[in-house]
Write an enzyme that holds these catalytic residues in place. Structure first.
Site, PDB file in Angstrom:
ATOM      1  N   CYS A   1       0.153  -1.496  -0.494  1.00 45.84           N
ATOM      2  CA  CYS A   1       0.187   0.077  -0.049  1.00 45.84           C
ATOM      3  C   CYS A   1       1.145   1.383  -0.046  1.00 45.84           C
ATOM      4  CB  CYS A   1      -1.533  -0.196   1.173  1.00 45.84           C
ATOM      5  SG  CYS A   1      -0.435  -0.262   3.002  1.00 45.84           S
TER       6      CYS A   1
ATOM      7  N   HIS B   1      18.909   1.263  -3.766  1.00 46.77           N
ATOM      8  CA  HIS B   1      17.047   1.513  -3.113  1.00 46.77           C
ATOM      9  C   HIS B   1      16.822  -0.035  -2.610  1.00 46.77           C
ATOM     10  CE1 HIS B   1      13.510   2.786  -3.333  1.00 46.77           C
ATOM     11  NE2 HIS B   1      12.988   1.615  -3.961  1.00 46.77           N
TER      12      HIS B   1
END
Lengths: 437, 273
Positions: free
Chosen positions: A50, A99
């Site tokens: 989400c 990342h």
């Protein structure tokens, strides 16, 4: 070949965009196959939570692949590119590796240090493995990422302090009730904030969610989401009597719970402790309620204050974590660079050539009487054998970018023939020596 | 021989206490394991000390203040070890181990000679009376520690401070549960202690009850804990009130055990110490 990340997260995109670009679990394999069929891509996996939608990929050439992926996202979700193009980020090579390591270690999370993200990445990776969309590079990358996440978790205290409001609420509930299993929560008012807080509580083990709301239909809808139960607003007392945690977030302009009311409720509860979380603005619960025995009342500002106190600690730990990640990125890149074809081909040839000359010299010393011409033919014979043996593998490796398995071959070659590792890793070994000194 | 084991036990209690306090600061699991190990070894050595003293004296070593304190310390450490097995409340050691250690140090500072047994103490019932009473007291010490921790933790949560202290103390629910559980063990033990005491008194003095200060105070203590238990079960007293009651009750226990001997005089004063 390059490693890239294309995606967006809670920092770059609002929830509406994230929702529209999310990949539902049941269609993930389908999406992976679509991405795999893009000509510029070799390996890929998709992380969709989400808070983030990201595609990790090993590609032939970064720029073209990024354009392809952008177009894919737009096409797949039926959303014009211009509506989300500015929300996307593109990372290549070292930046991409860093990342992914940061995401897995929960440093890039909305709630830094929250533990769920690692599980989400693991399952995204498993889906990619099953869909056969990931290959050697992503395997290695993700396994390293899991390793990094574990290091960060054990070597820093990043996961120890609660820094988001919802997380603080969970920590507080644990300090009051111990384990949250078998605990129940009542949501008063069906808003986004209370839903988020409830979600945290449920994932921390809360057993049942009750919902009450002035508009009963909304209460029912939200209750269904949690597989809970709705009660009419007028019957709120019924819930107050039994639940352990109350999250109040109505739009009421005045207090809906007063001191005397709560005192009566506590009597009915036989003084069983209750935890009120007031996230409404203006407040739903009269502050004096917090004075009642066995009642713990926190409003959103109190929670925020606790969270802020923890942030300082966390930042210190986050710096430690970044150092670990830096180390691990360097290690991974060393391995990654060792997969470049040319140095391996050169090393392989060199090794074969050394064997050939050594063995040839041996043979020539046993037969000192050979004529120059005979020596020359031996020379030619041995060279020809080596060239013939190496011809097909080397041709294949030179077209590395065309063959999805080439990285695997390169890695295997390096291991099978114990080829010397390329300069960057040699320096790594020296570093280790320094450390042991 | 028994003094040698007793000193060895004290040494290990000292190390254990130190480690438990270090755990309180560092919150390292390994430190708490070291602490538990040290305290367990101390407990074993302490047990040997009691056995050898029993063998040397020929009676249960609970006849003067030195022996009583040592015995009390042994029971408290025993309770700590048992609770450690059942509950994961390691920080409890940081409270109970120091109490055990202090009792041990007092015991060591007092005259330690084995004295001939006073005639009145030569009874089948006397050891039972003392063992029940002390075991009850040891369990109430646990109740007391839980009460103190509860009040501190509750204050942290009510005043909305979730700092170092709140992090180190167990959840309120756990403390309240332990408070209740220990009460359900401590109260029957105290009751048994009083009953066996009365039986013994009947053999020794021909009367079950004499209203000497110790008897009176133990009855006060008994009523106090009975009231707490009753309120818990019926009115649903818990948390803060129960914690305060546990602390006050323990003060009554302490007075019954020490205060009466040191400040008042009566049948229970057998020796100067």
């Amino acid at each position: 070949m390059e490693l890239i990340v294309v995606g967006l997260n809670h920092k770059t995109a609002p929830i509406e965009i994230r929702e529209r670009l999310a990949f539902p679990e049941e269609r993930m394999e389908h999406a992976l196959n679509q991405v795999k069929s893009l000509p510029s891509l070799k390996e890929n996996m998709i992380v969709s939570t989400c808070n983030r939608v990201e595609i990790y990929a090993a590609v032939r050439e970064a720029e073209g692949a990024m354009a392809d992926l952008k177009a894919f996202l737009s096409r797949y979700h039926g959303l014009p590119l211009k509506e989300f193009e500015t929300n996307l980020y593109y990372l290549v090579g070292e930046e991409a590796v860093r990342h992914i390591f940061r995401v897995a270690s929960s440093l890039d999370s909305m709630v830094v240090g929250e533990p769920q993200i690692l599980g989400q990445i693991k399952s995204a990776y498993n889906v990619a493995v099953e869909a056969k969309s990931s290959g050697l590079i992503l395997h290695r990358l993700l396994h390293r990422a899991f390793h990094v996440a574990k290091r960060v978790r054990t070597e820093t205290k990043i996961g120890n302090s609660a820094v988001s409001v919802s997380y603080v609420a969970v920590e507080l509930a644990k300090k009051i009730f111990g384990s949250l299993e078998k605990r129940t929560v009542l949501l008063v008012g069906a808003g986004e904030m209370s839903e988020l807080a409830a979600r945290h509580l449920v994932s921390a083990g809360v057993e049942k969610v009750w919902v009450t709301n002035r508009t009963y239909d909304r209460a029912i809808a939200l209750a269904q989401e949690f597989r809970g139960e709705a009660i009419p607003f007028e019957e709120m007392n019924r819930g107050l009597r039994i639940v352990d945690i109350v999250i109040s977030a109505t739009n009421s302009p005045e207090h809906i719970l007063h001191h005397d009311h709560v005192v009566r409720v506590m009597k009915d509860r036989k003084q069983k402790p209750i935890f009120f979380i007031d996230i409404a603005d203006p407040r739903d619960i009269e502050p004096r309620v917090g004075d009642v025995e066995n009642v713990y009342l926190y409003n959103i500002d109190d929670l925020q204050k606790v969270a802020n106190d923890n942030i300082e600690d966390r930042e210190k730990e986050a710096r430690k974590a970044e150092t670990i990640i830096q180390e691990e990125v360097a290690k991974f890149l060393n391995w990654y660079r060792s997969l470049e074809a040319t140095p391996i081909i050169v090393a392989l040839r060199k090794k074969f050539e050394e064997i050939r000359t050594k063995e040839l010299a041996k043979t020539l010393s046993i037969h000192p009487n050979l004529s120059d011409k005979e020596k020359e033919s031996l020379e030619a014979l041995t060279s020809a054998i080596i060239n013939k043996i190496l011809h097909e593998p080397l041709t294949l490796l030179k077209q590395k970018d065309e063959d999805a398995m080439a990285d695997l071959y390169l890695d295997a070659l390096r291991t099978l023939f114990r080829l010397p590792v390329i300069s960057s890793e040699a320096s790594d070994e020296e570093k280790e020596k320094d450390r042991s000194d | 021989m028994n003094i040698y084991f007793l000193k060895l036990a004290s040494l290990f209690y000292f190390v254990g206490t130190f480690a438990y306090l270090a755990y309180l600061i560092l919150l390292r699991e390994s430190v708490s394991k070291w602490a538990a190990t040290a305290v367990s070894i101390g407990f074993a050595s302490h047990t040997l000390a009691l056995i050898t003293r029993y063998a040397e004296a020929g009676h249960t070593p609970v006849t003067n203040l030195h022996e009583s304190l040592s015995f009390f310390a042994w029971m408290i450490i025993g309770v700590l070890l048992i609770v450690n097995l059942r509950y994961r409340v390691k920080v409890l050691g940081s409270f109970l181990a120091p109490i055990g250690l202090v009792l041990m140090l007092f015991a060591l500072a007092l005259p330690k000679e084995i004295l001939p047994l006073a005639p009145v103490l030569r009874s089948f019932w006397h050891p039972f009376h003392v063992i029940f009473a002390f075991l009850g007291n040891a369990v109430f010490t646990l109740t007391f520690c839980c009460g103190v921790m509860y009040l501190i933790q509750e204050h942290q949560l009510k005043s909305k401070r979730l700092g170092a202290i709140a992090k180190r103390l167990p959840p309120l629910k756990v403390l309240d549960d332990l408070n209740y559980k220990s009460l359900t063990f401590g109260f029957p033990l105290l009751t048994l202690g009083i009953i066996t005491g009365a039986i013994w008194a009947n053999y020794a003095w021909g009367r079950y009850w004499d209203w000497d200060p110790k008897e009176t105070w133990s009855l006060i203590t008994w009523f106090f804990y009975a009231a707490l238990l009753h309120q818990r079960l019926t009115v649903g007293w818990r948390g803060r009130k129960a914690a305060i009651m546990a602390i006050v009750g323990f003060l009554s226990v302490l007075f019954t055990f020490l205060g009466v001997n040191l400040l008042l005089s009566g049948l229970h004063t057998y020796t100067n110490w």
